[in-house]
Write a protein that holds these residues in place. Structure first.
Motif, PDB file in Angstrom:
ATOM      1  N   ASP A 268       7.164  -2.026 -12.589  1.00 19.40           N
ATOM      2  CA  ASP A 268       5.845  -2.638 -12.698  1.00 19.40           C
ATOM      3  C   ASP A 268       5.269  -2.471 -14.100  1.00 19.40           C
ATOM      4  OD1 ASP A 268       3.862  -4.110 -11.236  1.00 19.40           O
ATOM      5  OD2 ASP A 268       2.593  -2.330 -11.245  1.00 19.40           O
ATOM      6  N   ALA A 269       5.323  -1.242 -14.612  1.00 24.15           N
ATOM      7  CA  ALA A 269       4.775  -0.982 -15.940  1.00 24.15           C
ATOM      8  C   ALA A 269       5.654  -1.581 -17.033  1.00 24.15           C
ATOM      9  CB  ALA A 269       4.625   0.517 -16.154  1.00 24.15           C
ATOM     10  N   GLY A 270       6.970  -1.507 -16.832  1.00 21.28           N
ATOM     11  CA  GLY A 270       7.876  -1.983 -17.862  1.00 21.28           C
ATOM     12  C   GLY A 270       8.068  -3.480 -17.875  1.00 21.28           C
ATOM     13  N   GLN A 271       7.660  -4.153 -16.800  1.00 21.36           N
ATOM     14  CA  GLN A 271       7.879  -5.589 -16.703  1.00 21.36           C
ATOM     15  C   GLN A 271       6.581  -6.358 -16.933  1.00 21.36           C
ATOM     16  OE1 GLN A 271      10.351  -7.569 -16.558  1.00 21.36           O
ATOM     17  NE2 GLN A 271      10.036  -9.280 -15.203  1.00 21.36           N
ATOM     18  N   ALA A 272       5.672  -6.346 -15.971  1.00 19.57           N
ATOM     19  CA  ALA A 272       4.479  -7.201 -16.076  1.00 19.57           C
ATOM     20  C   ALA A 272       3.632  -6.841 -17.302  1.00 19.57           C
ATOM     21  CB  ALA A 272       3.643  -7.071 -14.803  1.00 19.57           C
ATOM     22  N   THR A 273       3.311  -5.568 -17.458  1.00 20.06           N
ATOM     23  CA  THR A 273       2.401  -5.189 -18.540  1.00 20.06           C
ATOM     24  C   THR A 273       3.014  -5.462 -19.900  1.00 20.06           C
ATOM     25  OG1 THR A 273       1.511  -3.453 -17.111  1.00 20.06           O
ATOM     26  CG2 THR A 273       0.967  -3.344 -19.443  1.00 20.06           C
TER      27      THR A 273
ATOM     28  N   ALA B 188      15.987   0.691 -14.925  1.00 17.29           N
ATOM     29  CA  ALA B 188      15.757   1.064 -13.528  1.00 17.29           C
ATOM     30  C   ALA B 188      17.037   1.042 -12.693  1.00 17.29           C
ATOM     31  CB  ALA B 188      14.718   0.135 -12.903  1.00 17.29           C
ATOM     32  N   GLY B 189      18.130   0.577 -13.285  1.00 13.24           N
ATOM     33  CA  GLY B 189      19.387   0.558 -12.542  1.00 13.24           C
ATOM     34  C   GLY B 189      19.468  -0.561 -11.521  1.00 13.24           C
ATOM     35  N   VAL B 190      18.780  -1.691 -11.789  1.00 12.58           N
ATOM     36  CA  VAL B 190      18.873  -2.843 -10.887  1.00 12.58           C
ATOM     37  C   VAL B 190      20.145  -3.609 -11.222  1.00 12.58           C
ATOM     38  CG1 VAL B 190      17.767  -4.987 -10.129  1.00 12.58           C
ATOM     39  CG2 VAL B 190      16.367  -3.001 -10.719  1.00 12.58           C
ATOM     40  N   PRO B 191      21.064  -3.779 -10.283  1.00 18.82           N
ATOM     41  CA  PRO B 191      22.322  -4.471 -10.587  1.00 18.82           C
ATOM     42  C   PRO B 191      22.092  -5.931 -10.943  1.00 18.82           C
ATOM     43  CG  PRO B 191      22.115  -4.084  -8.226  1.00 18.82           C
ATOM     44  CD  PRO B 191      21.000  -3.338  -8.873  1.00 18.82           C
ATOM     45  N   ASP B 192      23.046  -6.494 -11.665  1.00 15.21           N
ATOM     46  CA  ASP B 192      22.894  -7.875 -12.148  1.00 15.21           C
ATOM     47  C   ASP B 192      22.622  -8.858 -11.016  1.00 15.21           C
ATOM     48  OD1 ASP B 192      23.292  -6.997 -14.706  1.00 15.21           O
ATOM     49  OD2 ASP B 192      25.386  -7.653 -14.846  1.00 15.21           O
TER      50      ASP B 192
ATOM     51  N   ASP C 213      12.829   9.695  -0.067  1.00 21.13           N
ATOM     52  CA  ASP C 213      13.294   8.384  -0.518  1.00 21.13           C
ATOM     53  C   ASP C 213      12.107   7.491  -0.864  1.00 21.13           C
ATOM     54  OD1 ASP C 213      15.805   9.309  -0.028  1.00 21.13           O
ATOM     55  OD2 ASP C 213      16.231   7.961   1.668  1.00 21.13           O
ATOM     56  N   GLU C 214      11.006   7.626  -0.111  1.00 22.14           N
ATOM     57  CA  GLU C 214       9.820   6.796  -0.357  1.00 22.14           C
ATOM     58  C   GLU C 214       9.207   7.125  -1.719  1.00 22.14           C
ATOM     59  OE1 GLU C 214      10.570   8.198   2.572  1.00 22.14           O
ATOM     60  OE2 GLU C 214      11.108   6.244   3.426  1.00 22.14           O
ATOM     61  N   GLU C 215       9.175   8.393  -2.078  1.00 22.18           N
ATOM     62  CA  GLU C 215       8.629   8.789  -3.376  1.00 22.18           C
ATOM     63  C   GLU C 215       9.506   8.279  -4.510  1.00 22.18           C
ATOM     64  OE1 GLU C 215       6.287  12.958  -2.317  1.00 22.18           O
ATOM     65  OE2 GLU C 215       8.446  13.004  -2.728  1.00 22.18           O
ATOM     66  N   ILE C 216      10.803   8.383  -4.349  1.00 22.67           N
ATOM     67  CA  ILE C 216      11.711   7.901  -5.392  1.00 22.67           C
ATOM     68  C   ILE C 216      11.586   6.391  -5.542  1.00 22.67           C
ATOM     69  CG2 ILE C 216      14.116   7.767  -6.150  1.00 22.67           C
ATOM     70  CD1 ILE C 216      14.641  10.285  -4.417  1.00 22.67           C
ATOM     71  N   PHE C 217      11.534   5.686  -4.415  1.00 20.02           N
ATOM     72  CA  PHE C 217      11.418   4.226  -4.462  1.00 20.02           C
ATOM     73  C   PHE C 217      10.098   3.805  -5.106  1.00 20.02           C
ATOM     74  CE2 PHE C 217      10.152   0.180  -2.272  1.00 20.02           C
ATOM     75  CZ  PHE C 217      11.074  -0.635  -2.919  1.00 20.02           C
ATOM     76  N   ALA C 218       9.005   4.474  -4.764  1.00 21.39           N
ATOM     77  CA  ALA C 218       7.695   4.105  -5.316  1.00 21.39           C
ATOM     78  C   ALA C 218       7.689   4.242  -6.831  1.00 21.39           C
ATOM     79  CB  ALA C 218       6.606   4.976  -4.695  1.00 21.39           C
ATOM     80  N   ASN C 219       8.310   5.270  -7.348  1.00 24.68           N
ATOM     81  CA  ASN C 219       8.277   5.469  -8.788  1.00 24.68           C
ATOM     82  C   ASN C 219       9.366   4.683  -9.509  1.00 24.68           C
ATOM     83  OD1 ASN C 219       5.971   7.441  -9.367  1.00 24.68           O
ATOM     84  ND2 ASN C 219       6.946   8.242  -7.523  1.00 24.68           N
ATOM     85  N   PHE C 220      10.390   4.259  -8.773  1.00 21.79           N
ATOM     86  CA  PHE C 220      11.318   3.230  -9.228  1.00 21.79           C
ATOM     87  C   PHE C 220      10.538   1.916  -9.422  1.00 21.79           C
ATOM     88  CE2 PHE C 220      13.775  -0.335  -7.324  1.00 21.79           C
ATOM     89  CZ  PHE C 220      14.904  -0.393  -8.140  1.00 21.79           C
ATOM     90  N   LEU C 221       9.666   1.585  -8.475  1.00 19.96           N
ATOM     91  CA  LEU C 221       8.827   0.395  -8.592  1.00 19.96           C
ATOM     92  C   LEU C 221       7.811   0.521  -9.725  1.00 19.96           C
ATOM     93  CD1 LEU C 221       8.013  -0.519  -4.870  1.00 19.96           C
ATOM     94  CD2 LEU C 221       9.534  -1.746  -6.436  1.00 19.96           C
TER      95      LEU C 221
ATOM     96  N   LYS D 251       0.827  -1.206   0.000  1.00 16.77           N
ATOM     97  CA  LYS D 251       0.000   0.000   0.000  1.00 16.77           C
ATOM     98  C   LYS D 251       0.860   1.255   0.000  1.00 16.77           C
ATOM     99  CE  LYS D 251      -1.853   3.401   2.722  1.00 16.77           C
ATOM    100  NZ  LYS D 251      -1.165   4.313   3.668  1.00 16.77           N
ATOM    101  N   SER D 252       1.911   1.283   0.815  1.00 12.93           N
ATOM    102  CA  SER D 252       2.775   2.463   0.903  1.00 12.93           C
ATOM    103  C   SER D 252       3.423   2.774  -0.433  1.00 12.93           C
ATOM    104  CB  SER D 252       3.852   2.242   1.970  1.00 12.93           C
ATOM    105  OG  SER D 252       3.270   2.100   3.244  1.00 12.93           O
ATOM    106  N   ALA D 253       3.883   1.733  -1.119  1.00  8.84           N
ATOM    107  CA  ALA D 253       4.525   1.938  -2.416  1.00  8.84           C
ATOM    108  C   ALA D 253       3.530   2.472  -3.438  1.00  8.84           C
ATOM    109  CB  ALA D 253       5.153   0.632  -2.895  1.00  8.84           C
TER     110      ALA D 253
END
Length: 407
Positions: free
Chosen positions: A243-248, A162-166, A231-239, A88-90
């Protein structure tokens, strides 16, 4: 809603849970539209907006809001709230579920990184990954489109973006739609979010200092220098980016391949004219979008299509119905890869138009072009595709196919 409309309209959008509509919900939408472009769904307690023009109108109307996370969460029992609190927070901090002025501020955080010009820089990466994945399966003449191609393609592309390391890319594998997880009150995604937050926190100081080198950091650097984001806002939009670029996008490609298998003439046309693939991406989105509807809440009384929506009423924009509305698209149930369908509803309209649209179109364009160039005569292994049990998300769980290796 008039008495006549009430008697002619089928009982509810919940009928989509009936097995007869699982493979193809569009005849049900056609029946629903026969009762009017807008109508009340007694079982779901929401207004169904089914016509193309009406969906566009309400998508741009500031008398309806998409900020529905808090209200849904508030009505849950305390135990359920505790279980999905991180989810919910994200979601509550994502631009998608906020309205101006906060929506505008959050959108600006990642907007510079999702322009068509920025996405064009990613095209060689998408091409490289698509060919690598096809190298692994083409010689065998068979694959599961979801497991072997569309899911790893979108995972690796969005991981880079998204800059997720390998070492953490496994956290993006088989990504669940976060909105689906939230509204079904599932906590399966919570451990994944916790692990991703640890990955994110390891780089946040470098991002704020301008020292990080990944694409996500490049995307948001200018905004971090000009505005105060938590940090919470940045993390939420990182997610949200993941979310949009992966599942959809995974299921955009899966649904498009299924449509081509079902329409061999269009499959042949697209193979013979690969230059059509970019425009055809919008036709695939129109024809069978992975997201079938989106919800809003009325902030004021609204008169539309002869119906009176009252303040506080739930409003469901049935995108899948609008995309097949014969008042807007000629012969809407026919797949036509030459159709000009860039105005399809699957990316939304107005301020909530999908920022990731250019990336999604690029991945469909590149992915399908590569597949058709290297695999001929696509055929289903199973006569009945395996769909996620959901009234909203048209997600294929698996899509095994056979084909003739080419080249």
């Amino acid at each position: 809603m008039t008495d006549a409309q009430a008697t002619t309209r089928p009982p509810s959008l919940l009928a989509l849970y009936d097995p007869q509509w699982e493979a193809n919900p569009y005849p049900l939408y056609r029946q629903l539209r026969s009762g009017g472009a807008v109508g009340w769904d007694e079982w779901m307690r929401t207004w169904l907006v089914l016509g193309y023009d009406e969906i566009v109108s309400l998508s741009k109307d500031d008398r309806v809001t998409g900020a529905r996370i808090e209200s849904f969460y508030a009505q849950l029992p305390a135990a359920a709230q505790a279980e999905i609190a991180p989810l919910k927070s994200a979601l509550a901090d994502m631009m998608l579920f906020n309205e101006p002025p906060r929506h505008t501020r959050l959108r600006q955080l990642i907007k510079p990184g999702l322009t068509p010009r920025f996405i064009r820089q990613l095209r060689p990466l998408v091409e490289e990954i698509a060919d690598e994945l096809l190298d692994q399966v083409v010689p065998s003449g068979r694959m599961d489109v979801i497991r072997d191609f569309s899911e790893p393609l979108t995972r690796r592309v969005v991981g880079r973006l998204a800059g997720v390391p390998d070492h953490a890319l496994h956290l993006l594998r088989d990504w669940p739609g976060l909105l689906h997880e939230f509204f079904t009150q599932s906590r399966k995604a919570v451990p994944r979010l916790t692990a991703l937050r640890a990955v994110f926190d390891a780089d946040i100081e470098a991002r704020r200092a301008g020292d990080a080198q990944d694409l996500f950091s490049e995307m948001i650097a200018g905004q971090l220098a000009r505005a105060d984001y938590t940090d919470e806002e940045i993390f939420a939009n990182f997610l949200l980016l993941i979310d949009a670029g992966q599942a959809t996008t995974t299921h955009l490609i899966g649904n498009a391949v299924l449509a081509l298998v079902d329409h061999p003439d269009e499959q042949r046309r697209l193979r013979e004219q690969p230059e059509l693939s970019a425009g055809a991406a919008h036709e695939f989105l129109r024809y069978d979008s992975p997201v079938q509807f989106t919800s809003r809440v009325a902030l004021d009384d609204i008169e539309i299509a002869g119906c009176h929506i009252r303040q506080g009423d739930s409003v469901t924009l049935v995108l899948g119905s609008g995309n097949r509305d014969p008042e807007h698209y000629a012969d809407p149930d026919r797949l036509d890869v030459t159709r000009r369908a860039a105005d399809q509803l699957s990316f939304g309209h107005g301020i909530h138009y999908c920022l990731g649209a250019a990336l999604a179109v690029t991945e469909i364009d590149v992915g399908l072009a590569a597949l058709l160039r290297r695999a001929g005569d696509l055929r289903l292994v199973d006569a009945k595709p395996d769909w996620l049990e959901s009234v909203n998300f048209r997600f294929l769980q698996r899509l095994p196919i056979t084909f003739t290796p080419l080249g």
